[in-house]
Design an enzyme around this catalytic site. Structure first.
Site, short mmCIF file in Angstrom:
data_model
loop_
_atom_site.label_atom_id
_atom_site.label_comp_id
_atom_site.label_asym_id
_atom_site.label_seq_id
_atom_site.Cartn_x
_atom_site.Cartn_y
_atom_site.Cartn_z
CE LYS A 33 -1.53 0.79 4.25
NZ LYS A 33 -0.86 1.99 4.77
CB THR A 34 3.75 2.32 2.10
OG1 THR A 34 3.01 2.10 3.31
CG2 THR A 34 4.61 3.55 2.24
CG ASP A 224 -1.83 5.37 4.43
OD1 ASP A 224 -2.39 4.35 3.96
OD2 ASP A 224 -0.74 5.32 5.04
CD GLU A 225 -3.28 2.28 7.74
OE1 GLU A 225 -4.32 1.61 7.60
OE2 GLU A 225 -2.17 1.78 7.94
CD GLN A 255 -5.07 -4.96 7.71
OE1 GLN A 255 -4.25 -4.82 8.61
NE2 GLN A 255 -4.74 -4.91 6.44
NE ARG A 602 -1.14 -7.77 11.23
CZ ARG A 602 -1.11 -6.99 10.15
NH1 ARG A 602 -0.13 -6.14 9.97
NH2 ARG A 602 -2.03 -7.08 9.22
#
Length: 655
Positions: A33-34, A224-225, A255, A602
């Site tokens: 994503k980043t 973002d997020e 998430q 994770r």
């Protein structure tokens, strides 16, 4: 020119090359994503969009700096004119220029949480509300309530009804404090963190000319997020993107786990309704985990009705199936985790590549003790170590004076909790008690009451009543579990938690968990001695350098956005994950399922899910625990042997 096709995968490439308009990018865990956001900004600049016409909203300033630094490296040019940072940072920048339109001076001060609490205390004093006398919540709790009402845009009465029902009878007083607090901030020309967002939105709503100017200035808005935004943040970006509708939001609905902080799941799930012409992109190529871990993750989220379906696909090849470990009891669970970590360490795995995750802080008690016994270094990411928390020390202080009535430190901790008993009064009272053979008896004497200052007498009466309730227990009943039960249900300690902490429910859970945990010790003295040894060891460890090689212990909430080679998710039992209390919230089960999904994604190389089969409490005896419904949902979904999502291990005494 950047070779985007070479630098990006096909999913990322489509996002980066899209011309504009409203874009919803559903970025699965570990999907880059980043990188996608960074290259999107680079392409906008490369296509001639001036940097000052780009707005990048992130959830940490560090994330924004990191992205913009990478943009500069990619393009080999300065990107500093991009307005990037947290929503609070962006709101602050805008308010510095235009706050005068809201009646603020341009040199307004931003107050931190401590200053905010002090100002609320001033408001309470002005309204003649003394929390110590009237059993009123303290200023830090009032601050949390006011902030949450703002961030969720809730009516204060509705918020109290759902989140703080024990304060519902105080709704008028809390409303008065909130109103006076707003007035005083205006008079002093100060804003707290919540004001930055609320005032920014008000500025845009109340000034159409300014909104038109700013929305034309920011030709591209990137967020973002997005799944973690609240109502106010979503409104701000909608308004700032209103002229061009070039709004790209990136997030993962699977998430979204922060509703307790005010995050609004409907922002991301209803984005296509607000922008019917939006284009939806999915980043489903996962660079983090093995195919086996992703298979389990994909199955785990399928039962959520409110979601954008997606399927994570692994770039990596090979790997081991996740393991479901059924341990005989909680001690066997801790023993297994510690033993397996020891084996991994001996095989050359660094401890910092291993994490143990859990739903609630108290789930880590037995594990912390086992790690200390085995000398396994660990770092707590879910707050301070369990046994060092204030409420744990409070209740164990009552236990300590029953075991040893001469325990001065325990007496001081107990007395300070009661109204109008400060350090000077405690010095005076302790001078009397220390001379007595048994302070537990002396505190009930008339002479003790005579030396007590007048203003402290009600507090001392309350303290005496609490100690009397504990001493009323038969000697064999004076065990931690019973003492905690008396403190919570027959004295004022539950109210003390509610008045002093915004997370009173979680602290109650901790104490009930502590009572269950204590059942493993035959005598209260053994229990207290074990805690003392642990605390002293912890103090020695705190002196060590923080960056050393240590196992990470963390709640799932704190672990979001992080990754480890080996992940142990403990207490995978119904009532623990999903947490029983969370199931009572609207949409609670789906959010708990998203938490489970976050936990399993994770892990990079190996995932262990474990649960005790039996838990034991003194009051109820042996309780059989049911595996988490999230695991029961997964197990039958792939019956073919090669597609089984889990291996099952059962650990009993022979382990």
């Amino acid at each position: 020119m950047i070779d985007y096709e070479k630098e990006l995968n096909s999913e990322q490439y489509r996002v980066v090359m899209e011309a504009g308009g409203p874009l919803l990018v559903l970025a699965g865990a570990g999907s880059g994503k980043t990188r996608t956001l960074t290259y999107r900004v680079a392409r906008l600049l490369e296509n001639g969009v001036p940097p000052e016409r780009i707005l990048l909203a992130t959830f940490t300033n560090k994330a924004a700096r990191s992205m913009l630094n990478r943009v500069e490296v990619i393009l080999n040019s300065y990107a500093g004119k991009i307005l990037g940072g947290t929503f609070h940072h962006i709101a602050h920048i805008l308010l510095r220029s235009y706050a005068y339109r809201l009646g603020y001076k341009s040199n307004f001060t931003i107050v931190d949480s401590e200053d905010s609490r002090q100002l609320i205390s001033t408001c309470m004093a002005q309204l003649k509300i003394d929390p110590k006398l009237s059993k009123f919540p303290r200023s830090n709790v009032i601050s949390e309530i006011i902030g949450l009402a703002l961030n969720t845009q809730s009516n204060l009465e509705d918020l109290l009804q759902t989140r703080y029902p024990f304060f519902l009878h105080l709704v008028n007083e809390i409303n008065q404090i909130a109103s006076l607090y707003v007035q005083k901030k205006k008079e002093l020309s100060v804003m707290d963190f919540d004001d930055l967002l609320c005032n920014c939105r008000a500025l845009l709503l109340d000034n159409p000319d300014l909104l038109n100017s700013l929305s034309n200035r920011f030709e591209h808005v990137l967020v973002d997020e997005y799944q973690d935004t609240n109502i106010i943040q979503a409104d701000i970006v909608d308004m700032l993107a209103s002229a061009h509708k070039n709004l790209m939001v990136v997030g993962d609905d699977s998430q979204s786990i922060y509703s307790f902080r005010g995050a609004n799941f409907s922002n991301i799930i209803n984005f296509p309704s607000r922008y019917p012409d939006c284009k939806i992109f999915k980043l489903e190529t996962n660079y983090r985990s093995t195919p086996q871990i992703l298979h389990l993750a994909n199955l785990s989220i399928t039962n959520n009705e409110k979601q954008f379906p997606k399927e994570l696909r692994a770039v990596r090849q090979g790997g081991m199936r996740p393991v479901m470990v059924s341990a005989q009891n909680v001690l066997k669970q801790a023993d297994f985790v510690a033993q397996r970590i020891t084996e991994l360490s001996r095989s050359g795995i660094q401890l910092k590549e291993i994490a143990v995750l859990y739903r609630a802080h108290y789930h880590s008690m037995e594990l912390q003790m086992e790690f200390v016994r085995r000398n396994i270094p660990f770092d707590i990411r879910s707050g301070i170590r369990f046994f060092e928390q204030a409420h744990i020390k409070d209740v164990t202080s009552y236990m300590r004076i029953i075991v040893n009535p001469q325990d001065e430190l325990a007496w001081r901790r107990i007395l300070i909790m009661y109204p109008k008993i400060g350090k000077v009064t405690i010095e005076k009272l302790w001078k009397y008690l220390v001379k007595e053979e048994n302070p537990l008896e002396a505190i009930f004497s008339d002479d003790f009451l005579k030396i007590t200052p007048k203003q402290a007498k009600p507090g001392i009466e309350e303290c005496r009543n609490t100690i009397q309730a504990l001493l009323a227990l038969q000697p064999l009943e004076r065990v931690p579990e019973k003492i905690i039960d008396v403190l919570l249900n027959k004295t004022g300690y539950r109210i003390y938690l509610q008045d002093n902490y915004s997370d009173a429910f979680s602290r109650e859970d901790d104490l009930i968990g502590l009572g269950n945990f204590s059942a493993k010790f035959p005598r209260m003295e053994d229990f207290l001695n074990e805690l003392a040894l642990l605390t002293n060891m912890n103090k020695e460890e705190h002196l060590e350098h923080q960056q050393e090689d240590k196992v990470i212990l963390s709640t799932i909430h704190q672990a979001k956005g992080l990754e480890w080679a080996y992940v142990f998710l403990i207490w995978c039992a119904d009532g623990m994950i999903p947490l029983q209390r969370a199931l009572k919230e609207p949409g609670g089960e789906e959010e708990e399922r998203r938490l489970f999904y976050v936990a399993v994604t994770r892990a990079k190389d190996q995932l262990y899910l474990s649960t005790p089969v039996i838990d034991y409490t003194r009051s109820s005896g042996a309780l059989t625990l049911s595996p988490s419904r999230f695991i029961r949902e997964i197990s039958p979904l792939s019956l073919q042997d090669e597609m089984r999502p889990l291996e099952h291990w059962t650990l009993y005494d022979e382990y």
